[in-house]
Motif scaffolding. Structure first.
Motif, mmCIF file in Angstrom:
data_model
loop_
_atom_site.group_PDB
_atom_site.id
_atom_site.type_symbol
_atom_site.label_atom_id
_atom_site.label_comp_id
_atom_site.label_asym_id
_atom_site.label_seq_id
_atom_site.Cartn_x
_atom_site.Cartn_y
_atom_site.Cartn_z
ATOM 1 N N CYS A 7 -35.546 4.917 16.365
ATOM 2 C CA CYS A 7 -36.132 5.189 17.686
ATOM 3 C C CYS A 7 -35.647 6.511 18.275
ATOM 4 O O CYS A 7 -36.153 6.937 19.312
ATOM 5 N N GLY A 8 -34.676 7.125 17.667
ATOM 6 C CA GLY A 8 -34.187 8.410 18.151
ATOM 7 C C GLY A 8 -33.259 8.320 19.356
ATOM 8 O O GLY A 8 -33.161 9.258 20.139
ATOM 9 N N ILE A 9 -32.572 7.211 19.506
ATOM 10 C CA ILE A 9 -31.650 7.039 20.624
ATOM 11 C C ILE A 9 -30.431 7.936 20.424
ATOM 12 O O ILE A 9 -29.876 8.005 19.330
ATOM 13 N N ASP A 10 -30.039 8.629 21.486
ATOM 14 C CA ASP A 10 -28.933 9.583 21.383
ATOM 15 C C ASP A 10 -27.577 8.911 21.197
ATOM 16 O O ASP A 10 -26.829 9.252 20.290
ATOM 17 N N TYR A 11 -27.241 7.978 22.091
ATOM 18 C CA TYR A 11 -25.954 7.303 22.033
ATOM 19 C C TYR A 11 -26.166 5.807 21.877
ATOM 20 O O TYR A 11 -27.018 5.227 22.538
ATOM 21 N N LEU A 12 -25.368 5.202 21.034
ATOM 22 C CA LEU A 12 -25.414 3.757 20.827
ATOM 23 C C LEU A 12 -24.063 3.170 21.203
ATOM 24 O O LEU A 12 -23.019 3.690 20.798
ATOM 25 N N VAL A 13 -24.099 2.091 21.983
ATOM 26 C CA VAL A 13 -22.888 1.392 22.365
ATOM 27 C C VAL A 13 -23.089 -0.078 22.024
ATOM 28 O O VAL A 13 -23.961 -0.737 22.589
ATOM 29 N N PHE A 14 -22.312 -0.577 21.098
ATOM 30 C CA PHE A 14 -22.390 -1.960 20.652
ATOM 31 C C PHE A 14 -21.215 -2.735 21.231
ATOM 32 O O PHE A 14 -20.102 -2.215 21.288
ATOM 33 N N VAL A 15 -21.472 -3.978 21.641
ATOM 34 C CA VAL A 15 -20.427 -4.788 22.264
ATOM 35 C C VAL A 15 -20.357 -6.147 21.580
ATOM 36 O O VAL A 15 -21.370 -6.811 21.385
ATOM 37 N N GLY A 16 -19.149 -6.546 21.222
ATOM 38 C CA GLY A 16 -18.924 -7.864 20.649
ATOM 39 C C GLY A 16 -18.667 -7.815 19.160
ATOM 40 O O GLY A 16 -19.094 -6.900 18.458
ATOM 41 N N GLU A 17 -17.992 -8.826 18.702
ATOM 42 C CA GLU A 17 -17.588 -8.902 17.294
ATOM 43 C C GLU A 17 -18.786 -8.835 16.349
ATOM 44 O O GLU A 17 -18.781 -8.105 15.363
ATOM 45 N N LEU A 18 -19.827 -9.585 16.645
ATOM 46 C CA LEU A 18 -20.985 -9.628 15.755
ATOM 47 C C LEU A 18 -21.751 -8.310 15.704
ATOM 48 O O LEU A 18 -22.442 -8.029 14.728
ATOM 49 N N MET A 19 -21.629 -7.499 16.745
ATOM 50 C CA MET A 19 -22.352 -6.222 16.771
ATOM 51 C C MET A 19 -21.672 -5.141 15.941
ATOM 52 O O MET A 19 -22.199 -4.052 15.786
ATOM 53 N N GLY A 20 -20.525 -5.475 15.370
ATOM 54 C CA GLY A 20 -19.881 -4.539 14.453
ATOM 55 C C GLY A 20 -20.784 -4.227 13.269
ATOM 56 O O GLY A 20 -20.822 -3.095 12.775
ATOM 57 N N GLU A 21 -21.544 -5.223 12.830
ATOM 58 C CA GLU A 21 -22.477 -5.012 11.711
ATOM 59 C C GLU A 21 -23.596 -4.047 12.109
ATOM 60 O O GLU A 21 -23.998 -3.187 11.325
ATOM 61 N N ALA A 22 -24.106 -4.172 13.324
ATOM 62 C CA ALA A 22 -25.143 -3.254 13.798
ATOM 63 C C ALA A 22 -24.595 -1.832 13.909
ATOM 64 O O ALA A 22 -25.285 -0.868 13.579
ATOM 65 N N HIS A 23 -23.363 -1.716 14.357
ATOM 66 C CA HIS A 23 -22.705 -0.407 14.436
ATOM 67 C C HIS A 23 -22.610 0.226 13.051
ATOM 68 O O HIS A 23 -22.976 1.389 12.849
ATOM 69 N N ALA A 36 -21.933 6.959 18.271
ATOM 70 C CA ALA A 36 -22.098 5.515 18.085
ATOM 71 C C ALA A 36 -20.741 4.857 18.292
ATOM 72 O O ALA A 36 -19.763 5.224 17.639
ATOM 73 N N PHE A 37 -20.691 3.899 19.206
ATOM 74 C CA PHE A 37 -19.420 3.315 19.610
ATOM 75 C C PHE A 37 -19.494 1.793 19.584
ATOM 76 O O PHE A 37 -20.537 1.218 19.866
ATOM 77 N N HIS A 38 -18.373 1.168 19.281
ATOM 78 C CA HIS A 38 -18.308 -0.291 19.224
ATOM 79 C C HIS A 38 -17.102 -0.752 20.036
ATOM 80 O O HIS A 38 -15.992 -0.241 19.858
ATOM 81 N N PHE A 39 -17.340 -1.699 20.939
ATOM 82 C CA PHE A 39 -16.286 -2.257 21.782
ATOM 83 C C PHE A 39 -16.258 -3.767 21.626
ATOM 84 O O PHE A 39 -17.297 -4.403 21.477
ATOM 85 N N SER A 40 -15.082 -4.342 21.708
ATOM 86 C CA SER A 40 -14.987 -5.801 21.649
ATOM 87 C C SER A 40 -15.169 -6.424 23.029
ATOM 88 O O SER A 40 -15.606 -7.564 23.136
ATOM 89 N N LYS A 41 -14.875 -5.683 24.095
ATOM 90 C CA LYS A 41 -14.951 -6.225 25.450
ATOM 91 C C LYS A 41 -16.049 -5.545 26.266
ATOM 92 O O LYS A 41 -16.186 -4.318 26.248
ATOM 93 N N VAL A 42 -16.797 -6.354 27.019
ATOM 94 C CA VAL A 42 -17.862 -5.860 27.888
ATOM 95 C C VAL A 42 -17.306 -4.842 28.885
ATOM 96 O O VAL A 42 -17.909 -3.792 29.119
ATOM 97 N N GLU A 43 -16.162 -5.134 29.471
ATOM 98 C CA GLU A 43 -15.590 -4.259 30.490
ATOM 99 C C GLU A 43 -15.273 -2.878 29.928
ATOM 100 O O GLU A 43 -15.500 -1.864 30.598
ATOM 101 N N ASP A 44 -14.764 -2.823 28.710
ATOM 102 C CA ASP A 44 -14.458 -1.533 28.090
ATOM 103 C C ASP A 44 -15.728 -0.731 27.848
ATOM 104 O O ASP A 44 -15.764 0.476 28.092
ATOM 105 N N ALA A 45 -16.749 -1.404 27.382
ATOM 106 C CA ALA A 45 -18.032 -0.727 27.163
ATOM 107 C C ALA A 45 -18.600 -0.217 28.481
ATOM 108 O O ALA A 45 -19.117 0.903 28.553
#
Length: 96
Positions: A7-23, A36-45
């Protein structure tokens, strides 16, 4: 992750353990690792996104209800006190 790259998205932010695969999938599909960034906690993201966005940026927050990412969305809003009137929620707004 691959679909977001397509889709051409500039920045990706993934949240949660399961989204590590998407990252990992986004990186494997060629998305720049510095965007492209991956966080385990919603607050950090949420804090991260608040620091990165600028006026005029478009932000898509997509998650399961269990992640409760509306907390991030409210923090990003110019008028968070009116979140109940401005945000769409599957439970609140959609008819099945």
């Amino acid at each position: 992750g691959r679909a977001a790259v397509d889709c051409g998205i500039d920045y990706l932010v993934f949240v949660g353990e399961l989204m590590g695969e998407a990252h990992r999938a986004a990186l494997a599909a060629g998305h720049p690792k510095e965007q492209a960034f991956h966080f385990s906690k919603v607050e950090d993201a949420g804090r991260f996104v608040q620091e990165k966005i600028h006026k005029g940026d478009a932000v898509l927050v997509k998650a399961s209800r269990g992640m409760k990412l509306e907390r991030v969305t409210k923090e990003l809003m110019a008028d968070p006190m009116n979140a109940d009137q401005l945000l769409v929620s599957v439970e609140k707004d959609w008819k099945y």
